[in-house]
Structures are given as C-alpha cells and as structure tokens.
Design an enzyme around this catalytic site. Structure first.
Site, mmCIF file in Angstrom:
data_model
loop_
_atom_site.group_PDB
_atom_site.id
_atom_site.type_symbol
_atom_site.label_atom_id
_atom_site.label_comp_id
_atom_site.label_asym_id
_atom_site.label_seq_id
_atom_site.Cartn_x
_atom_site.Cartn_y
_atom_site.Cartn_z
ATOM 1 N N ASP A 303 1.104 10.538 -2.277
ATOM 2 C CA ASP A 303 -0.312 10.150 -2.233
ATOM 3 C C ASP A 303 -0.430 8.733 -1.680
ATOM 4 O O ASP A 303 -0.777 7.794 -2.401
ATOM 5 C CB ASP A 303 -0.916 10.245 -3.650
ATOM 6 C CG ASP A 303 -2.413 9.980 -3.639
ATOM 7 O OD1 ASP A 303 -3.043 10.111 -2.572
ATOM 8 O OD2 ASP A 303 -2.951 9.632 -4.706
ATOM 9 N N CYS A 343 -5.662 10.144 2.709
ATOM 10 C CA CYS A 343 -7.030 9.683 2.427
ATOM 11 C C CYS A 343 -7.570 8.902 3.620
ATOM 12 O O CYS A 343 -8.439 8.048 3.481
ATOM 13 C CB CYS A 343 -7.092 8.881 1.135
ATOM 14 S SG CYS A 343 -6.066 7.412 1.165
HETATM 15 N N1 SAH Z 1 -1.768 8.596 -6.747
HETATM 16 C C1 SAH Z 1 -2.463 7.457 -7.255
HETATM 17 C C2 SAH Z 1 -3.164 6.660 -6.178
HETATM 18 C C3 SAH Z 1 -2.267 6.153 -5.055
HETATM 19 S S1 SAH Z 1 -2.932 4.800 -4.218
HETATM 20 C C4 SAH Z 1 -3.431 7.904 -8.366
HETATM 21 O O1 SAH Z 1 -3.606 9.112 -8.603
HETATM 22 O O2 SAH Z 1 -4.007 7.033 -9.013
HETATM 23 C C5 SAH Z 1 -1.676 4.262 -3.191
HETATM 24 C C6 SAH Z 1 -0.598 3.403 -3.839
HETATM 25 O O3 SAH Z 1 0.406 3.182 -2.852
HETATM 26 C C7 SAH Z 1 -0.989 2.026 -4.305
HETATM 27 O O4 SAH Z 1 -0.661 1.880 -5.658
HETATM 28 C C8 SAH Z 1 -0.146 1.023 -3.477
HETATM 29 O O5 SAH Z 1 0.355 -0.063 -4.231
HETATM 30 C C9 SAH Z 1 0.983 1.893 -3.053
HETATM 31 N N2 SAH Z 1 1.618 1.566 -1.777
HETATM 32 C C10 SAH Z 1 1.057 1.211 -0.610
HETATM 33 N N3 SAH Z 1 1.982 1.139 0.373
HETATM 34 C C11 SAH Z 1 3.165 1.459 -0.202
HETATM 35 C C12 SAH Z 1 4.501 1.592 0.276
HETATM 36 N N4 SAH Z 1 4.781 1.409 1.567
HETATM 37 N N5 SAH Z 1 5.446 1.956 -0.584
HETATM 38 C C13 SAH Z 1 5.167 2.154 -1.889
HETATM 39 N N6 SAH Z 1 3.932 2.072 -2.397
HETATM 40 C C14 SAH Z 1 2.941 1.709 -1.573
#
Ligand code: SAH
Length: 400
Positions: A303, A343
């Site tokens: 996600d 998204c």
């Molecule tokens: N699945 C979650 C929402 C995900 S939002 C829910 O249900 O609440 C996306 C997340 O990805 C964020 O927490 C952000 O910190 C993380 N993120 C962004 N880029 C990233 C990367 N390259 N590697 C790991 N995490 C990352």
C-alpha cells in the site's frame, strides 16, 4: 448573480464540452476572456463562446486549474449559507450510509465529490480535521469552521492545510488548532478495533480512512498466515491481520514514528508485539533483502504512497509499482495472496492492472484477480470525475 456586474469567464470555442459532461474543472488554456475583472477566489459565471451559461465556479487567475465548479445552476449566490447547505448534505449522506455504526472515524467532506472543491474534512471521534487546498474554499474558511461546529459539535477543529497541492494554488501552509483544544490522545474505533490518531504530525489528516473496508476484507484472509505488510503506516492492515489470527506479521515503513504508532496500535488492541517483526526501511530495498534471505509469505500487502500525484508522473510511478509488485510476487508462496494498491490519481485502474500483470509476467508467476477494491463509501467519486477514483486495489491469488 444574473446582473451585468457579475464576474464572468468565457471559454474558447469547443472548450465547453467537459463542463457539459459535468467535469468540475476548467483549465486555464480553455479560457478566452473574462468580464468585470474577476480576481483570486472570486465566484464567476462561466459561459461558452456562444454565451451559454455552463456553471458557477471559484476562479484562480494564475493556476493551471483556473476554475473549480461550485454549482451547475445559477445559484442566488455562493455564500456562507451555500457552504453550510453543502456541508450539511455531506454529513447527512454519511449518516444515511450507516457509517457512524462502523467507525468513529470518517471522511465528512471529500472535495469535488461533495460539491466543495478543495475541502477535505475528516472526523476522528470528537476531533475534526480540516484541509483546504483551493482559493475558492480559502475564501469561505470561516463559514466552513462555523458549519462544522454547528453540525458536528466537536471539541476541537484542527487545520492541516499542508498538502503540496496548496503550492499549486499559491496558498501558504497553515496548520494548527482553529477551535477548542486538541486532546492528547485521540482514539477511534473502526469496526471493533482501536486506532490512535496523530492529527498534528501524522500523514494526511492522521489516518488512511479510505482503506477501512479493504483493511477488514484483506485482514480476514490472514487466518494462520505469515503476513508481510509493506508501507504499514500506523499499522492498519497489521492490526486487522492480528485480529484475524495471523501466525506472524512483518510490517515495514520508512518512517520510525509511523512504526512506533503501529506498534502502539497493536498493543492498544490487546495483542503483543513479540511474534511480529518491524522493519524501518525503504520498502524497495527491504523487499530485495527479504528475497536474498529466501523469506516467503502467505499474504503480502503493498500500500505505497502516491507515486503519481498527476498524470505527468505516470511513467516514473509505473516503474515503482512494477518493481514492488514483481518483488511481492516473488516473495509470495504458491497459493498466496497479494493485496496491491495504488492511490495515484495519475494512474488509471486499467494502467494499474497492466503494470501488475507485467510484474507477474516478469516474476514468472501466474495469478488471478479475486477482487477489485476502491476507497470506502465516505470517499464517493463523482461519476464524471475520473480523477476522483484515485484508490485502486487488486487482490490477487498466486497459482499453487
Ligand atoms: N496501509 C496504510 C497506509 C499506507 S500510507 C494504512 O492502512 O494506514 C504509505 C506509507 O508508506 C507511509 O506510512 C510512509 O511513511 C511510507 N513510505 C513512503 N515511502 C516509503 C518507502 N520508500 N519505503 C517504506 N515506506 C515508505
């Protein structure tokens, strides 16, 4: 508004088509001239080159999206009463959908889809978080705050106007309490689970409300499974998987504060963190490491954040989606399930499916789609506004 002094914009020949199809944006290149000198945030009446009335909108003389539609009718006026009616309608819709029984956290206003372009309002128990990203709503900010107070009786309204979209409208960042006091602990109950929400420094307005139904349905697939939750944020999918009886859950996020909140949410629901693994890392690298360690899982959730905020980022985003999905398919045991999301409004559902199909092919994996997913009902999509359908999910089963 019908008088001659009303501010007007006229479109170039042929540029009325998208408004006639009720798409709520006018791009700057479609405008031929203005009348009565409309300025930033003014309400304008929009006419075709032939002089046909098309819509009432908020005007931005410099932005690429030069007008955002308030109404398809020539309303008496766009004023505090108009804003109040729209907010009241949006709240009534959520109540009709029975959302209050499902969760104490919900999206109250979803921008264009609730007739209020540039306004997002989320409610977390008795705290309301407001996000403004257009000059039109910016002008009616006080009216919005007044209506939200009247309709929702919150103990606090917190503003999180810090999205990157605001810079496109040349609006400065604005965050902080606008009414009441922010409680130290905000906890919502989603289905039967509890989540602590960080409204002041969490992502978006604090929580990913759009994934509510998807967390529940994917979580339910986790019974006795080894689960890998990538981009876990505050642990939404992790907690649902634990509740279903997952054997183990490995959660990855690049943000340590997100992981800390996720662990807190696991404990808040009465689970221990012992049989879980937490990795603070870039998912792109972490997945390669897990592959090199010959790890495998029964259920993998991908996600990621928005890789393509607009269509111009689509190509780069496509490479990112392909990479993680390919690694995801490789780490998946035969018969395992991949829940893969995008998204990005800049990536259509067709394109997303093609990217994921390409990833499966390159991974040498055969998979079937067992469900298509989208955002929850409090994130409705205007039928003629495909940009609104930003969240796409594919639930895929790898062949045994
Ligand atoms: N699945 C979650 C929402 C995900 S939002 C829910 O249900 O609440 C996306 C997340 O990805 C964020 O927490 C952000 O910190 C993380 N993120 C962004 N880029 C990233 C990367 N390259 N590697 C790991 N995490 C990352």
């Amino acid at each position: 508004m019908k008088n001659n002094k009303s501010k007007k914009i006229f479109l170039k020949v042929g540029k009325e088509k998208s408004l006639l199809r009720r798409h709520p944006w006018v791009f700057s290149g479609a405008i031929s001239r203005t009348e009565n000198s409309p300025t930033l945030g003014d309400t304008v009446n929009i006419f075709s080159a032939q002089g046909q009335f098309l819509a009432q909108a908020a005007y931005h003389p410099q932005a690429q999206i030069a007008a955002r539609v308030w109404s398809w009718e020539q309303e008496a006026s766009i004023d505090a009463d108009f804003i109040h009616r729209r907010i009241a309608q949006a709240i009534a819709f959520r109540r009709q959908m029975g959302l209050t029984k499902l969760s104490t956290g919900m999206r109250i206003i979803h921008g264009e889809s609730d007739g209020l372009p540039g306004l997002v309002v989320d409610q977390y128990d008795r705290v309301v978080v407001m996000q403004i990203s257009s000059v039109g709503i910016e002008r009616w900010r006080d009216a919005c705050i007044g209506s939200l107070r009247n309709e929702l009786d919150p103990i606090c309204i917190y503003e999180r106007s810090d999205t990157e979209v605001r810079t496109l409208e040349s609006l400065p960042e604005r965050c902080g309490v606008v009414f009441g006091d922010l409680p130290a602990n905000i906890i919502i109950k989603e289905h039967s689970l509890m989540f602590q929400i960080d409204v002041s420094s969490g992502q978006k307005t604090g929580f990913y409300l759009d994934q509510r139904d998807n967390r529940a349905s994917v979580g339910a697939l986790a019974v006795d499974k080894d689960v890998l939750n990538c981009f876990c944020y505050s642990g939404g999918f992790t907690v649902y998987a634990k509740q279903a009886g997952a054997r183990s859950v490995l959660s990855i996020d690049a943000s340590q504060s997100a992981l800390t909140l996720a662990m807190h949410n696991v404990v808040l629901n009465g689970f221990t963190t012992d049989e879980n693994e937490w990795i603070c890392a870039d998912v792109f690298q972490a997945l390669r490491k897990l592959r090199d360690q010959n790890r495998s899982f029964d259920l993998i959730i991908l996600d990621p954040p928005k890789f393509a905020p607009t269509a111009s980022f689509a190509e780069k985003a496509a490479r990112g989606y392909k990479d993680i999905n390919l690694l995801g398919f490789k780490l998946l045991r035969p018969g395992g399930i991949l829940a893969s999301y995008s998204c990005s409004s800049g990536i259509s559902s067709d394109l997303f499916q093609k990217i994921v199909a390409g990833a499966a092919l390159d991974a040498g994996v055969e998979a079937r789609i067992i469900a298509y997913q989208s955002a929850a009902v409090d994130h409705p999509v205007l039928l003629n506004f495909p940009e609104g359908a930003y969240l796409k999910g594919l639930i895929l089963k790898k062949r045994l």
